[in-house]
Design an enzyme around this catalytic site. Structure first.
Site, PDB file in Angstrom:
ATOM      1  CB  ALA A  58       3.260   4.122   3.812  1.00  0.00           C
ATOM      2  CB  CYS A  84      -0.969  -0.004   1.181  1.00  0.00           C
ATOM      3  SG  CYS A  84      -0.219  -0.181   2.811  1.00  0.00           S
ATOM      4  CB  SER A  94       3.266   0.273   5.031  1.00  0.00           C
ATOM      5  OG  SER A  94       4.572   0.309   5.608  1.00  0.00           O
ATOM      6  CG  ASP A  95       6.392   2.848  -0.367  1.00  0.00           C
ATOM      7  OD1 ASP A  95       7.543   2.471  -0.079  1.00  0.00           O
ATOM      8  OD2 ASP A  95       6.124   3.414  -1.439  1.00  0.00           O
ATOM      9  CB  CYS A  96       9.981   2.564   3.319  1.00  0.00           C
ATOM     10  SG  CYS A  96      10.468   0.917   2.777  1.00  0.00           S
TER      11      CYS A  96
END
Length: 864
Positions: free
Chosen positions: A388, A352, A384-386
C-alpha cells in the site's frame, strides 16, 4: 502433488524476490492466480525466458526434497542442469531458509546468550525503557531494516529475523508468509468464514472461536510455524453486495461489526489457559500476571482502515480508488467499528488500506492516522496493507518520487510497510533529508513495543508462560466441535414452504445431490488454512441415507456449459429427494475480484429449474458463497420448497448441513446483510454514499438507508419451530442532563432547528443514560431451537440523514420446546440511538423513540 504456473505474477509486484535466472514463488501461498510472498519452506523456480516451471524444492527443518516438474516432456532437463540447479538451490537455501539452522530451541529468539546482557533484555526494566535501549543500539541501516514485514536478523545484537505477517481470519491461514504447515503441525481448525459466523449473532461463540484460533496460533509459534502478530479481523462494512471480500466481514451493520471486533480481539489477545488440552493451565483464568496487564499472548490487527470495500470494478481497482466519503457516513458507518476495536477491544495493530479517502491515500493521511492515536488512544503499531505504501506513488500518483511516498507514509503514522518499498527507498529519503532519524525512531517505538508486549525479548520461549502449547492443542476435538457448532448456528433457512424441512430419513432411500460445490474439500472461503480433516459437503449425508448419488451438473461454479446436465437429470429422476448445491465460490468472489451481477453464475439457474421440473418432489436449494445472490426465481417457485444459505461453512459444514436437513439440528441463523435484487447493480459500486438520494434516483445502502425492496432483509432467517417474544420491562422516559456550559449552545441549536436534538458530546456521562430491556422468549413449537433477538430503534422525528431504523441490541437464546427463557439487552443511547449529522458530529434526537422487537413496539421518550 500438482504444481501450477502463475504466469500473471511474473514481472509484477514482488520482483524483489527474484534471483538470477529463476523467479521464486510459493506452491501454497497463491490463491486463484494471485501473487503472494514466498514462504520460506517452499519455492517454485520459473525459467526467466519462457516462464516454464523448471524445479521445485521443499524444505522441512534440515531435509530437502527435490521434485522434477518440467511442463514440457520434449524439453527434459539434462543431468548437468539438474546438478547445477541442485547446487544453486542449496546455496539459496543457506541464505533464505531459516529451517536449515541447527540451533535449538525453536523458534529463534532475542536475548539468547551471549546477547542476554543488554538492557533491552532486562525484564526488570519497563517496556519503554527496554525499547529505547534497543533503538539506541541500532544504526540507521538497521533501523530501516525493521520497516518491512520480513525483518532481517542483526547478528551483532543477537536479533533473529522476524515475519510480521501471519493470518487468522477464521483459523490459521496460509496467506501470510509467517505461516507454514510443513512442521509438526500439519493443519489447523478451519472455522466457517466470518460472514457465516456473524449470522449466529452469538457473542460467546465469537469469543470462543477467537480463543481457539489464538491457542492454535501460539502452538504453531512454539513449533516455529508462525509468528505472533496476526492481521485479522477484517472489520470493514459490507457496503456493496458485489464486493469480493464481503465474506470476510461480520456483515453490514456497524453495531454488529463493532461487537464482533471487540469480542474477537479480546478473545485473541488475552486467551486464558483454562480448559486448553495439554496446556497445564491449572484453571487460571488469565494467561497474564496481575502486574503484566499490558502484555499480549498474540497480537490482533483491525483492518482495513478505512472505507475499503472495492476490489476491481471496471477500470477502478483498490490500488487507485479514491473513496469519496461524507463526514456523516464516515462517523456513523465506516469509522465506528475501528473506534470500537481500538477503544474497547484494545487492538494492538491497525492496518491502513490501499485506497485513498477523499483524495489522500489512507497510509499517507496524517489527519486520519493522528485521529486514531490522539482521539481514540491507540498505542499499537500501524502497518500498511501489502504494497500500500508503493501505491501512494505508483497508483495514486500522490507524490513525485518513491522517496516522497515512503517519507509521507512514515511521517503520517504508518510504522511498517508490508512489502519492501520502505526498505528500498527509505535510505535515499533519509539522505535527501525528507526523513529524520527521529521519524524512524518513532515508528520503531511502536513496533518494538508490540514485540516486547508479546514477550519476544523475554528469553527462551520454551521456558515462558505459553511454552506448553503445542501440537496437542491444535485440531482438538473441542475445536472441531466448536467449528461444527458455529456452522450449525450460522446456516440460514431462507425459505421452507409447507414445512418441507426437516426430512424424515426413513422416507429417503436415495438422495441426489447436484452441484460442483458439493464435492469440494473443506469450502472455507478466502484466507483459509490447511484443515484438520478434508471433508466435502457431500460426505455429510452419507451416514443419513443408504444411497447418496452425486453429479456436478456444471463442470465448475461458473457453469458456462450444460454438458453435465444430463447426468444430473438422471440421478434426480432416480432419487426420492434432490438437493442442489448452487451459488458462489472463489472463482466468483475473492480478494482482487468483485462481481458485476447478483444472479447465479452461468447456467446455474437453468440447472436448478430443470431439476425442479423433473424431480419427484420439490427440491432443496443450498446456496454457497459469502455475497448475496438474487434467487427471486427460486423464492417464487413452488417446486423449490426450501432454500438454505451455508456461505463457506468450513471443514465441518457438510455435517452441519445434513444435520439441519434431517432435523437433528434446528436452524437459527439470521442474515447479517441485505440481499438485493439484480436491479441494484445499476448503482455504481464506486459511490460510497450510505444515505438515499431520491432526487437523483439513488436508493441508499444497507437496511439502515436502503429505500428499495430487498429479496431478503437484514436479520431474515427461519426456524423449524415458532417463537414469540414478550416485553417484561422497559423505561418509558429517559431524562438527560447537560453540562451547564453547554446550555447556551443547546438553546442555539434548538432555535436553529425545530426538530430538536443534542450533541452526544454535550452529555457529561453517557454511561448514566444506559438502560435495560427485559424480554421473555417462548418456543411455541415442538422442537428445541435457538432464537436471535434483534432490537431496533426508529428516531422520533424526520431529522435529515437519520437511519430508517438501526440495531441497538441483540442476543441469541436457546429455548426448549414449549418453554420460555428470559434475557436482557443493554441499550446505550449515546452509542446506538445516536447518529451523525452533516458535519460528522454525533447527535441524539429528542422525543419519542420506537423500539422494535419482532412484532413488539415500545416507545421511549428522551427528554432534557
Amino acid at each position: 502433488m500438482r504444481y501450477q504456473i502463475i504466469k500473471n505474477c511474473i514481472n509484477q509486484k514482488f520482483t524483489h524476490h527474484t534471483i538470477p535466472t529463476f523467479y521464486v514463488y510459493t506452491k501454497n501461498n497463491s490463491q486463484n492466480g494471485q501473487c503472494d510472498y514466498p514462504a520460506i519452506n517452499s519455492f517454485h523456480f520459473y525459467n526467466k525466458n519462457d516462464s516454464s516451471l523448471v524445479q521445485v524444492y521443499t524444505v522441512n527443518n534440515s531435509w530437502i526434497t527435490l521434485h522434477l516438474a518440467s511442463l514440457h516432456s520434449n524439453n527434459m532437463i539434462k543431468n548437468s542442469t539438474i546438478h547445477f540447479l541442485f547446487l544453486f538451490i542449496l546455496l539459496n537455501i543457506l541464505v533464505f531458509n531459516v529451517h536449515l539452522t541447527k540451533s535449538k530451541p525453536y523458534p529463534k529468539f532475542p536475548c539468547h546468550p551471549p546477547h542476554h546482557k543488554y538492557d533491552f533484555c532486562n525484564k526488570k526494566l519497563s517496556i519503554p525503557t527496554r525499547v529505547n535501549s534497543l533503538i539506541s543500539l541500532l544504526t540507521i541501516d538497521e533501523k530501516i531494516l525493521h520497516l518491512s514485514d520480513n525483518t532481517s536478523s542483526i547478528p551483532r545484537l543477537g536479533l533473529p529475523s522476524y515475519e510480521w505477517w501471519s493470518e487468522s481470519l477464521h483459523g490459521i491461514g496460509t496467506n501470510g508468509p509467517g505461516i507454514n504447515f510443513d512442521g509438526p503441525i500439519r493443519g489447523s481448525t478451519s472455522f466457517p468464514q466470518v460472514i457465516l459466523t456473524a449470522a449466529t449473532f452469538n457473542r460467546s461463540l465469537w469469543h470462543s472461536i477467537a480463543k481457539a484460533i489464538a491457542v492454535e496460533g501460539r502452538a504453531m509459534y512454539n513449533t516455529g510455524q508462525s509468528g505472533l502478530t496476526f492481521w485479522a479481523p477484517n472489520i470493514n462494512v459490507f457496503r456493496d453486495p458485489r464486493w469480493g471480500r464481503g465474506q470476510e466481514t461480520p456483515g453490514e451493520d456497524p453495531m454488529v461489526i463493532s461487537t464482533y471486533a471487540i469480542v474477537y480481539v479480546k478473545g485473541f489477545q488475552e486467551v486464558d489457559l483454562k480448559g486448553v488440552e495439554g496446556s497445564g493451565g491449572g484453571g487460571k483464568r488469565r494467561v497474564l500476571e496481575e502486574d503484566d496487564g499490558d502484555r499480549l499472548m498474540l497480537s490482533a490487527c483491525c483492518k482495513h482502515f478505512t472505507a475499503y470495500d472495492l476490489e476491481k470494478w471496471g477500470h477502478v481497482t483498490r490500488y487507485n480508488f479514491n473513496a469519496v466519503v461524507t463526514k456523516q457516513d464516515m462517523e456513523d458507518t465506516f469509522q465506528a467499528p475501528f473506534r470500537s476495536c481500538i477503544q474497547q477491544g484494545k487492538a494492538s495493530c491497525l492496518m491502513c488500506t490501499y485506497n485513498s479517502v477523499n483524495g489522500v491515500p489512507a497510509c499517507a493521511d496524517k489527519e486520519l492516522l493522528d485521529k486514531v492515536r490522539t482521539d481514540w488512544g491507540f498505542d499499537g503499531y500501524i502497518t500498511s496493507d501489502c504494497d500500500a505504501v508503493a501505491t501512494i506513488y505508483e497508483y495514486h500518483n500522490y507524490t513525485k518520487t518513491p522517496e516522497d511516498a515512503v517519507a509521507i507514509a512514515l511521517k503520517a503514522g504508518t510504522n511498517i510497510n508490508c512489502g519492501t518499498y520502505m526498505l528500498r527507498h527509505m535510505k535515499s529519503a533519509f539522505q535527501q533529508g525528507s526523513v529524520l532519524e527521529q521519524d524512524l525512531d518513532r515508528a520503531l517505538q511502536y513496533l518494538f513495543s508490540a514485540q516486547f508486549r508479546l514477550g519476544l525479548f523475554d528469553g527462551n520461549p520454551a521456558k515462558g508462560q505459553f511454552a506448553k502449547f503445542g501440537p496437542q492443542d491444535v485440531c482438538t476435538s473441542k475445536n472441531l466441535n466448536l467449528a461444527l457448532d458455529a456452522a450449525r448456528q450460522g446456516i440460514v433457512l431462507l425459505k421452507n414452504d409447507k414445512k418441507f424441512l426437516p426430512l424424515n430419513k426413513r422416507s429417503v432411500s436415495i438422495l441426489a445431490i447436484v452441484g460442483p460445490m458439493a464435492n469440494v474439500s473443506s469450502p472455507g472461503g478466502t484466507y483459509t488454512g490447511v484443515p484438520c480433516k478434508f471433508k466435502r459437503i457431500l460426505e455429510g449425508f452419507y451416514r443419513h441415507v443408504n444411497r447418496t448419488l452425486h453429479a456436478a451438473g456444471c463442470l465448475d461454479v461458473g457453469c458456462n456449459s450444460t454438458a453435465g446436465f444430463q447426468d444430473a437429470i438422471s440421478i434426480a429422476k432416480e432419487a426420492d429427494y434432490v438437493i442442489v448445491v448452487a451459488g458462489l465460490d472463489l472463482s466468483q468472489e475473492r480478494e482482487d475480484f468483485d462481481r458485476y451481477s447478483l444472479l447465479l453464475p452461468g447456467n446455474q439457474t437453468n440447472l436448478v429449474t430443470t431439476l425442479a421440473g423433473i424431480s419427484k418432489k420439490p427440491i432443496i436449494l443450498v446456496l454457497t458463497g459469502g455475497g448475496p445472490v438474487d434467487i427471486s426465481f427460486a423464492e417464487k417457485d413452488p417446486r423449490i420448497a426450501s432454500i438454505l444459505w451455508v456461505a463457506y461453512p468450513g471443514e465441518t459444514g457438510g455435517k452441519a448441513l445434513s444435520e439441519i436437513i434431517f432435523g437433528y439440528q434446528n436452524p437459527g441463523g439470521k442474515l447479517p446483510m441485505t440481499w438485493y435484487l439484480e436491479s441494484f447493480t445499476k448503482v455504481p459500486m464506486t459511490c460510497m454514499n450510505m444515505r438515499a438520494d431520491p432526487a437523483n434516483g439513488y436508493p441508499g445502502r444497507t437496511y439502515r438507508f436502503y429505500t428499495g425492496e430487498p429479496l431478503y432483509g437484514f436479520g431474515h432467517g427461519l426456524s423449524f419451530t415458532s417463537f414469540s417474544s414478550r416485553l417484561l420491562s422497559a423505561p418509558k422516559r429517559l431524562s438527560l442532563s447537560l453540562a451547564k456550559s453547554n446550555w447556551k449552545r443547546s438553546i442555539l441549536v434548538q432555535e436553529h432547528s425545530r426538530l430538536g436534538y443534542i450533541h452526544v458530546d454535550e452529555v457529561p456521562s453517557c454511561s448514566l443514560s444506559q438502560f435495560f430491556i427485559h424480554i421473555s422468549v417462548s418456543n411455541d413449537g415442538d422442537m428445541d431451537g435457538s432464537h436471535v433477538v434483534l432490537l431496533f430503534s426508529r428516531v422520533p422525528q424526520n431529522i435529515h440523514g437519520a437511519p430508517q431504523k438501526q440495531l441497538v441490541g441483540f442476543d441469541r437464546v436457546h429455548v426448549r420446546a414449549r418453554e420460555s427463557v428470559e434475557t436482557s439487552l443493554l441499550v446505550d443511547p449515546c452509542e446506538f440511538l445516536s447518529f451523525a449529522n452533516d458535519q460528522g458530529n454525533r447527535i441524539l434526537a429528542l422525543g419519542e423513540y420506537t423500539l422494535v422487537l419482532d412484532d413488539i413496539e415500545h416507545v421511549v421518550s428522551i427528554e432534557m
